[in-house]
Design a protein around this motif. Structure first.
Motif, short mmCIF file in Angstrom:
data_model
loop_
_atom_site.label_atom_id
_atom_site.label_comp_id
_atom_site.label_asym_id
_atom_site.label_seq_id
_atom_site.Cartn_x
_atom_site.Cartn_y
_atom_site.Cartn_z
N LEU A 95 -7.00 -39.23 2.15
CA LEU A 95 -6.56 -40.47 2.80
C LEU A 95 -6.66 -41.65 1.83
O LEU A 95 -5.76 -42.49 1.79
N ALA A 96 -7.74 -41.71 1.06
CA ALA A 96 -7.89 -42.79 0.08
C ALA A 96 -6.75 -42.74 -0.94
O ALA A 96 -6.14 -43.76 -1.28
N LEU A 97 -6.43 -41.52 -1.40
CA LEU A 97 -5.37 -41.35 -2.40
C LEU A 97 -3.99 -41.62 -1.83
O LEU A 97 -3.08 -42.01 -2.56
N SER A 98 -3.82 -41.45 -0.53
CA SER A 98 -2.52 -41.78 0.07
C SER A 98 -2.31 -43.29 0.03
O SER A 98 -1.17 -43.76 0.01
N GLN A 99 -3.40 -44.06 0.00
CA GLN A 99 -3.31 -45.52 -0.08
C GLN A 99 -3.26 -46.00 -1.53
O GLN A 99 -2.57 -46.96 -1.85
N GLU A 100 -4.04 -45.34 -2.39
CA GLU A 100 -4.13 -45.72 -3.81
C GLU A 100 -4.09 -44.45 -4.66
O GLU A 100 -5.12 -43.92 -5.05
N PRO A 101 -2.88 -43.96 -4.97
CA PRO A 101 -2.74 -42.69 -5.70
C PRO A 101 -3.41 -42.68 -7.08
O PRO A 101 -3.74 -41.62 -7.58
N ARG A 102 -3.64 -43.85 -7.66
CA ARG A 102 -4.24 -43.90 -9.00
C ARG A 102 -5.73 -44.31 -8.96
O ARG A 102 -6.27 -44.76 -9.95
N ASN A 103 -6.36 -44.13 -7.82
CA ASN A 103 -7.77 -44.46 -7.66
C ASN A 103 -8.62 -43.38 -8.35
O ASN A 103 -8.76 -42.28 -7.84
N GLU A 104 -9.14 -43.72 -9.53
CA GLU A 104 -9.88 -42.73 -10.32
C GLU A 104 -11.09 -42.18 -9.59
O GLU A 104 -11.39 -40.99 -9.66
N GLY A 105 -11.81 -43.05 -8.88
CA GLY A 105 -13.00 -42.61 -8.16
C GLY A 105 -12.65 -41.59 -7.09
O GLY A 105 -13.35 -40.58 -6.91
N ALA A 106 -11.56 -41.84 -6.37
CA ALA A 106 -11.13 -40.92 -5.33
C ALA A 106 -10.59 -39.62 -5.94
O ALA A 106 -10.80 -38.53 -5.38
N LEU A 107 -9.91 -39.72 -7.08
CA LEU A 107 -9.41 -38.51 -7.75
C LEU A 107 -10.58 -37.62 -8.21
O LEU A 107 -10.55 -36.40 -8.02
N VAL A 108 -11.60 -38.24 -8.81
CA VAL A 108 -12.78 -37.48 -9.23
C VAL A 108 -13.45 -36.86 -8.00
O VAL A 108 -13.80 -35.67 -7.99
N GLY A 109 -13.60 -37.66 -6.95
CA GLY A 109 -14.22 -37.16 -5.71
C GLY A 109 -13.43 -35.99 -5.13
O GLY A 109 -14.01 -34.99 -4.70
#
Length: 150
Positions: A95-109
């Motif tokens: 869900l976080a990545l659907s809002q911010e696809p380039r969110n590094e913290g969410a990608l790592v998570g």
């Protein structure tokens, strides 16, 4: 009330940057407004103190104010990882990545959630995505190595 909130947030951010997480909670204690920034600071402070149940409650309050808030979704995901709930973590990170696809913290998570779910190829894909954006991210390099060797 607005200026008091602004002032409390500024003070809380300063304390957070200095690692005084209990002080952040104290400063924001009187704030009753549903505010994503307050929830974010409270949540990450509780998280850093190892109080994951409280952090989950904080991040959920932030999501009541803004259900699409990527920072609160990311925080929720990391809490779920710490609480051994990788499926819920994976959903929060998605869900976080659907809002911010380039969110590094969410990608790592998301990668860590996939690792916990034993989906090494999906985990490696997430860590490679982080490295494509930030080749110097040592955390992602380390996790990628783990995904490729475990």
């Amino acid at each position: 009330a607005y200026w008091e909130l602004v002032s409390r947030l500024a003070d809380a951010r300063k304390e957070f940057q200095q690692g005084n997480y209990a002080q952040v909670i104290t400063i924001l204690e009187p704030v009753t407004a549903r505010d994503v920034d307050v929830a974010d600071l409270r949540g990450w402070s509780h998280f850093r103190m190892g109080l994951f149940t409280e952090a989950v409650q904080d991040f959920k309050k932030g999501l009541e104010a803004d259900p699409q808030n990527a920072r609160n979704l990311e925080g929720l995901g990391y809490c779920y990882l710490r609480q051994d709930s990788p499926v819920m973590a994976q959903r929060a990170f998605s869900l976080a990545l659907s809002q911010e696809p380039r969110n590094e913290g969410a990608l790592v998570g998301q990668g860590l959630a996939f690792l916990a779910l034993r989906n090494k190829s999906a985990a490696a894909r997430m860590f490679r995505q982080v490295l494509a954006m930030d080749p110097g991210n040592d955390e992602a390099k380390s996790y990628l190595k783990r995904a490729e060797t475990e």
